[in-house]
Design a protein around this motif. Structure first.
Motif, PDB file in Angstrom:
ATOM      1  N   ARG A 117     -14.987 -14.562 -11.382  1.00  0.00           N
ATOM      2  CA  ARG A 117     -14.681 -13.729 -12.558  1.00  0.00           C
ATOM      3  C   ARG A 117     -13.319 -13.060 -12.413  1.00  0.00           C
ATOM      4  O   ARG A 117     -12.573 -12.947 -13.387  1.00  0.00           O
ATOM      5  CB  ARG A 117     -15.743 -12.658 -12.748  1.00  0.00           C
ATOM      6  N   MET A 118     -13.008 -12.608 -11.210  1.00  0.00           N
ATOM      7  CA  MET A 118     -11.723 -11.950 -10.963  1.00  0.00           C
ATOM      8  C   MET A 118     -10.580 -12.931 -11.215  1.00  0.00           C
ATOM      9  O   MET A 118      -9.610 -12.614 -11.899  1.00  0.00           O
ATOM     10  CB  MET A 118     -11.682 -11.433  -9.515  1.00  0.00           C
ATOM     11  N   VAL A 119     -10.701 -14.139 -10.680  1.00  0.00           N
ATOM     12  CA  VAL A 119      -9.654 -15.157 -10.850  1.00  0.00           C
ATOM     13  C   VAL A 119      -9.532 -15.540 -12.328  1.00  0.00           C
ATOM     14  O   VAL A 119      -8.420 -15.652 -12.857  1.00  0.00           O
ATOM     15  CB  VAL A 119      -9.931 -16.394  -9.971  1.00  0.00           C
ATOM     16  N   GLU A 120     -10.665 -15.723 -13.002  1.00  0.00           N
ATOM     17  CA  GLU A 120     -10.636 -16.072 -14.431  1.00  0.00           C
ATOM     18  C   GLU A 120      -9.959 -14.977 -15.240  1.00  0.00           C
ATOM     19  O   GLU A 120      -9.184 -15.253 -16.154  1.00  0.00           O
ATOM     20  CB  GLU A 120     -12.053 -16.308 -14.952  1.00  0.00           C
ATOM     21  N   HIS A 121     -10.257 -13.724 -14.906  1.00  0.00           N
ATOM     22  CA  HIS A 121      -9.680 -12.604 -15.648  1.00  0.00           C
ATOM     23  C   HIS A 121      -8.157 -12.549 -15.474  1.00  0.00           C
ATOM     24  O   HIS A 121      -7.424 -12.320 -16.429  1.00  0.00           O
ATOM     25  CB  HIS A 121     -10.309 -11.282 -15.194  1.00  0.00           C
ATOM     26  N   MET A 122      -7.699 -12.765 -14.252  1.00  0.00           N
ATOM     27  CA  MET A 122      -6.262 -12.668 -13.978  1.00  0.00           C
ATOM     28  C   MET A 122      -5.508 -13.954 -14.293  1.00  0.00           C
ATOM     29  O   MET A 122      -4.313 -13.908 -14.542  1.00  0.00           O
ATOM     30  CB  MET A 122      -6.043 -12.324 -12.507  1.00  0.00           C
ATOM     31  N   GLY A 123      -6.196 -15.083 -14.259  1.00  0.00           N
ATOM     32  CA  GLY A 123      -5.539 -16.378 -14.396  1.00  0.00           C
ATOM     33  C   GLY A 123      -5.168 -16.886 -13.009  1.00  0.00           C
ATOM     34  O   GLY A 123      -4.764 -16.110 -12.142  1.00  0.00           O
ATOM     35  N   GLU A 124      -5.321 -18.184 -12.807  1.00  0.00           N
ATOM     36  CA  GLU A 124      -5.134 -18.799 -11.488  1.00  0.00           C
ATOM     37  C   GLU A 124      -3.738 -18.547 -10.912  1.00  0.00           C
ATOM     38  O   GLU A 124      -3.594 -18.173  -9.754  1.00  0.00           O
ATOM     39  CB  GLU A 124      -5.404 -20.309 -11.591  1.00  0.00           C
ATOM     40  N   VAL A 125      -2.698 -18.740 -11.724  1.00  0.00           N
ATOM     41  CA  VAL A 125      -1.322 -18.599 -11.235  1.00  0.00           C
ATOM     42  C   VAL A 125      -1.055 -17.155 -10.827  1.00  0.00           C
ATOM     43  O   VAL A 125      -0.513 -16.897  -9.742  1.00  0.00           O
ATOM     44  CB  VAL A 125      -0.302 -19.061 -12.313  1.00  0.00           C
ATOM     45  N   ARG A 126      -1.433 -16.233 -11.678  1.00  0.00           N
ATOM     46  CA  ARG A 126      -1.238 -14.803 -11.376  1.00  0.00           C
ATOM     47  C   ARG A 126      -2.027 -14.395 -10.135  1.00  0.00           C
ATOM     48  O   ARG A 126      -1.537 -13.638  -9.297  1.00  0.00           O
ATOM     49  CB  ARG A 126      -1.678 -13.990 -12.595  1.00  0.00           C
ATOM     50  N   TRP A 127      -3.252 -14.902 -10.027  1.00  0.00           N
ATOM     51  CA  TRP A 127      -4.101 -14.594  -8.876  1.00  0.00           C
ATOM     52  C   TRP A 127      -3.452 -15.060  -7.571  1.00  0.00           C
ATOM     53  O   TRP A 127      -3.353 -14.315  -6.609  1.00  0.00           O
ATOM     54  CB  TRP A 127      -5.480 -15.241  -9.048  1.00  0.00           C
ATOM     55  N   ARG A 128      -3.002 -16.319  -7.564  1.00  0.00           N
ATOM     56  CA  ARG A 128      -2.362 -16.872  -6.360  1.00  0.00           C
ATOM     57  C   ARG A 128      -1.099 -16.072  -5.994  1.00  0.00           C
ATOM     58  O   ARG A 128      -0.824 -15.836  -4.830  1.00  0.00           O
ATOM     59  CB  ARG A 128      -2.011 -18.347  -6.553  1.00  0.00           C
ATOM     60  N   ARG A 129      -0.335 -15.666  -7.002  1.00  0.00           N
ATOM     61  CA  ARG A 129       0.867 -14.878  -6.757  1.00  0.00           C
ATOM     62  C   ARG A 129       0.493 -13.516  -6.157  1.00  0.00           C
ATOM     63  O   ARG A 129       1.124 -13.050  -5.208  1.00  0.00           O
ATOM     64  CB  ARG A 129       1.668 -14.709  -8.052  1.00  0.00           C
ATOM     65  N   LEU A 130      -0.542 -12.893  -6.700  1.00  0.00           N
ATOM     66  CA  LEU A 130      -0.989 -11.593  -6.181  1.00  0.00           C
ATOM     67  C   LEU A 130      -1.417 -11.706  -4.721  1.00  0.00           C
ATOM     68  O   LEU A 130      -1.026 -10.896  -3.882  1.00  0.00           O
ATOM     69  CB  LEU A 130      -2.141 -11.041  -7.031  1.00  0.00           C
ATOM     70  N   VAL A 131      -2.222 -12.720  -4.408  1.00  0.00           N
ATOM     71  CA  VAL A 131      -2.689 -12.910  -3.031  1.00  0.00           C
ATOM     72  C   VAL A 131      -1.499 -13.143  -2.097  1.00  0.00           C
ATOM     73  O   VAL A 131      -1.436 -12.576  -1.000  1.00  0.00           O
ATOM     74  CB  VAL A 131      -3.723 -14.062  -2.948  1.00  0.00           C
TER      75      VAL A 131
END
Length: 142
Positions: A117-131
């Motif tokens: 749910r967290m990844v879906e909410h942020m979007g995959e690209v944004r999530w990977r960048r954040l990590v």
């Protein structure tokens, strides 16, 4: 006021605020397992290491030994981990109990759902960048 500007633009304030919000979210998702997000992280780290010296575990989870020991005592009193003496009597070794392993297994599907749910909410690209950005921060300030 200038003081208010410092607060709202402060990296520390914003990281801590975000960390509390994310921790609450994961805690809420994990309620059926009986674990808090911090406990799940600790059990997962112990599971990953198999059995671990407290110093190894402290390094993996980025906690000082005093805080880690306090957290481990709580997990031990809940019967989720065992803390024993290593071959060198000065070394303490931590491992999951059967109850700890079972509890972790019950919690993992809940964690996966929270994560998805967290990844879906942020979007995959944004999530990977954040990590990646967080990993870089951890490397800068170990």
């Amino acid at each position: 006021s200038k003081g208010g500007q410092v607060t709202w633009q402060c990296a520390c304030f914003n990281f801590r605020k975000a960390a509390r919000a994310v921790t609450r979210y994961y805690d809420d998702m994990l309620v059926p397992s009986g674990l808090k997000a911090t406990q799940l992280t600790m059990l997962g780290a112990i599971s990953k290491l198999g059995t671990a010296q407290i110093s190894e575990l402290a390094s993996l989870v980025a906690l000082d030994k005093t805080t880690l020991t306090r957290n481990l005592k709580l997990l031990q009193s809940d019967g989720l981990i065992a803390i024993t003496t290593g071959a060198d009597r000065r070394v303490r070794v931590v491992g999951l109990t059967r109850t700890g392993t079972d509890t972790l297994e019950r919690a993992l599907p809940l964690w996966r759902e929270a994560q998805q749910r967290m990844v879906e909410h942020m979007g995959e690209v944004r999530w990977r960048r954040l990590v990646a950005d967080l990993a870089e921060l951890n490397a800068i300030f170990p």
